[in-house]
Design an enzyme around this catalytic site. Structure first.
Site, short mmCIF file in Angstrom:
data_model
loop_
_atom_site.label_atom_id
_atom_site.label_comp_id
_atom_site.label_asym_id
_atom_site.label_seq_id
_atom_site.Cartn_x
_atom_site.Cartn_y
_atom_site.Cartn_z
N ASP A 37 0.87 -1.18 0.00
CA ASP A 37 0.00 0.00 0.00
C ASP A 37 0.90 1.23 0.00
O ASP A 37 2.13 1.10 0.08
CB ASP A 37 -0.90 -0.02 1.26
CG ASP A 37 -2.22 0.72 1.07
OD1 ASP A 37 -2.18 1.95 0.88
OD2 ASP A 37 -3.27 0.08 1.09
N VAL A 64 0.94 1.33 -6.69
CA VAL A 64 0.60 0.49 -7.84
C VAL A 64 0.86 1.17 -9.19
O VAL A 64 0.84 0.51 -10.22
CB VAL A 64 -0.87 -0.01 -7.79
CG1 VAL A 64 -1.07 -0.96 -6.63
CG2 VAL A 64 -1.87 1.15 -7.78
N TYR A 156 -14.46 7.21 -12.50
CA TYR A 156 -14.32 5.95 -11.75
C TYR A 156 -14.98 4.81 -12.53
O TYR A 156 -14.40 3.72 -12.66
CB TYR A 156 -14.97 6.12 -10.37
CG TYR A 156 -14.93 4.90 -9.48
CD1 TYR A 156 -13.76 4.56 -8.79
CD2 TYR A 156 -16.06 4.12 -9.28
CE1 TYR A 156 -13.73 3.46 -7.94
CE2 TYR A 156 -16.03 3.01 -8.44
CZ TYR A 156 -14.86 2.69 -7.78
OH TYR A 156 -14.83 1.59 -6.95
N ILE A 189 -19.68 -0.85 -0.11
CA ILE A 189 -19.07 -1.60 0.99
C ILE A 189 -18.59 -0.59 2.03
O ILE A 189 -17.96 0.42 1.66
CB ILE A 189 -17.87 -2.44 0.47
CG1 ILE A 189 -18.27 -3.36 -0.70
CG2 ILE A 189 -17.24 -3.24 1.61
CD1 ILE A 189 -19.34 -4.40 -0.40
N THR A 191 -16.34 0.98 3.86
CA THR A 191 -14.92 1.23 4.07
C THR A 191 -14.69 2.74 3.99
O THR A 191 -15.61 3.50 3.68
CB THR A 191 -14.04 0.56 2.98
OG1 THR A 191 -14.33 1.19 1.73
CG2 THR A 191 -14.29 -0.93 2.89
P1 NAD Z 1 -10.23 1.90 0.84
O1 NAD Z 1 -10.10 3.32 0.41
O2 NAD Z 1 -10.48 1.60 2.27
O3 NAD Z 1 -8.97 1.04 0.38
C1 NAD Z 1 -8.26 1.29 -0.79
C2 NAD Z 1 -6.80 1.06 -0.50
O4 NAD Z 1 -6.05 1.30 -1.71
C3 NAD Z 1 -6.26 2.03 0.57
O5 NAD Z 1 -5.55 1.33 1.55
C4 NAD Z 1 -5.38 2.96 -0.24
O6 NAD Z 1 -4.30 3.52 0.49
C5 NAD Z 1 -4.90 2.03 -1.35
N1 NAD Z 1 -4.35 2.80 -2.47
C6 NAD Z 1 -4.82 3.93 -3.04
N2 NAD Z 1 -3.98 4.35 -3.99
C7 NAD Z 1 -2.95 3.47 -4.02
C8 NAD Z 1 -1.77 3.37 -4.79
N3 NAD Z 1 -1.43 4.28 -5.72
N4 NAD Z 1 -0.94 2.31 -4.57
C9 NAD Z 1 -1.26 1.39 -3.61
N5 NAD Z 1 -2.35 1.44 -2.85
C10 NAD Z 1 -3.18 2.47 -3.06
O7 NAD Z 1 -11.43 1.31 -0.05
P2 NAD Z 1 -11.95 -0.19 -0.31
O8 NAD Z 1 -13.41 -0.14 -0.31
O9 NAD Z 1 -11.25 -1.16 0.57
O10 NAD Z 1 -11.47 -0.39 -1.83
C11 NAD Z 1 -10.87 -1.59 -2.31
C12 NAD Z 1 -11.26 -1.79 -3.77
O11 NAD Z 1 -12.66 -2.03 -3.86
C13 NAD Z 1 -10.98 -0.59 -4.68
O12 NAD Z 1 -10.48 -1.04 -5.93
C14 NAD Z 1 -12.37 0.02 -4.86
O13 NAD Z 1 -12.46 0.76 -6.05
C15 NAD Z 1 -13.23 -1.22 -4.86
N6 NAD Z 1 -14.64 -1.00 -4.55
C16 NAD Z 1 -15.01 -0.37 -3.41
C17 NAD Z 1 -16.37 -0.21 -3.13
C18 NAD Z 1 -16.87 0.46 -1.87
O14 NAD Z 1 -18.05 0.83 -1.80
N7 NAD Z 1 -16.06 0.63 -0.84
C19 NAD Z 1 -17.32 -0.67 -4.03
C20 NAD Z 1 -16.90 -1.31 -5.20
C21 NAD Z 1 -15.54 -1.47 -5.45
#
Ligand code: NAD
Length: 251
Positions: A37, A64, A156, A189, A191
């Site tokens: 991360d 990433v 997005y 979700i 988060t």
């Molecule tokens: P989150 O924001 O809690 O976690 C995302 C993580 O990605 C964080 O720890 C952040 O620091 C990390 N991150 C961001 N940019 C980065 C980079 N350049 N390099 C490495 N890490 C990086 O959110 P989440 O809900 O846990 O998201 C996880 C995945 O699920 C994401 O791909 C998100 O798009 C997807 N998603 C989330 C939801 C939702 O409602 N939370 C819904 C559908 C999909």
């Protein structure tokens, strides 16, 4: 024996949210996990907690968007745990803005993290997976990668649509290498990513009315789907889409 006994996994965005839940679940199911991360303090705390309970996990700094970070993360998996079987491309960022209010820099940034990040992770993991005799790549898309989102999230949505089809291209190109690749499509979700919405009671109540189950999902509810696709239980599953959204896209 756990469902991932003997497997070595690499998970991006593992310091918090869904990535941290997947890291913890994978370890409980017997995997050794390298997770990365850009939030190093949070990542180190997750690593400490896992190790304190006897699990095998190593946190690495992994932006990433940087190919060198990905190469180092894959090397850490191979050097520390001997191989790489599973990659979860989970890291992602969200942008809420109307198209007309989205700057070119915003567009480039979200494309870099959500799309280029998945490409680079896949590119760097494939040689190690081939070396291991095969593997499983799980890409975290979204319901926003399936349908136009009702929110102001066009950029997005574009990134998550790209992840959906890059997944299928990867599945086809690497089927002969015994590398499977599938996408996961979570609905909302609970988060930090959607904290702004969860904190805005009026916006949230309006959103809840459009969710058939009337509630948001949890990180663990997504992690169990990712676990299935990562495991050998899904040995004939590739190029598929696992929707985990409480019925949101069913109507
Ligand atoms: P989150 O924001 O809690 O976690 C995302 C993580 O990605 C964080 O720890 C952040 O620091 C990390 N991150 C961001 N940019 C980065 C980079 N350049 N390099 C490495 N890490 C990086 O959110 P989440 O809900 O846990 O998201 C996880 C995945 O699920 C994401 O791909 C998100 O798009 C997807 N998603 C989330 C939801 C939702 O409602 N939370 C819904 C559908 C999909």
């Amino acid at each position: 024996m756990g469902r991932l006994a003997g497997k070595v996994a690499l998970i991006s965005g593992g310091a918090r949210g869904q990535g941290a839940a997947e890291t913890q679940l994978f370890v409980r199911e017997g995997a050794a996990v390298v997770f990365g991360d850009v939030l190093d303090d949070e990542g180190k705390k997750v690593e400490t907690a896992i190790r304190a309970s006897g699990g095998q996990a190593t946190y690495v700094h992994l932006n990433v968007t940087q190919e060198l970070d990905w190469r180092a993360a894959v090397a850490t998996a191979v050097q520390t745990y001997g191989k790489l079987d599973v990659l979860v491309n989970n890291a992602g960022i969200l942008l809420r803005a109307k198209i007309e209010d989205t700057s070119e820099a915003d567009w480039d940034r979200i494309m870099a993290v959500n799309v280029k990040g998945v490409f680079l992770g896949t590119k760097c993991a494939i040689p190690a997976m081939r070396q291991a005799g095969g593997g499983s790549i799980v890409n975290i898309s979204s319901t926003a990668g399936l349908v136009g989102s009702p929110g102001e999230t066009a950029a997005y949505t574009a990134t998550k649509g790209a992840v959906r089809l890059f997944t299928k291209a990867t599945a086809i190109q690497h089927a002969n290498d015994h590398i499977r690749c599938n996408s996961v499509h979570p609905g909302p979700i609970a988060t930090d990513m959607i904290k702004d919405m969860l904190d805005n009671r009026a916006a949230w109540e309006q959103r809840l009315r459009r969710l058939p189950m009337g509630r948001v999902g949890t990180a663990d509810e997504v992690a169990y789907g990712v676990l299935y696709l990562a495991s050998d239980e899904a040995s004939y599953v590739t190029g598929s889409e696992l929707v985990i959204d409480g019925g949101t896209t069913a109507e």
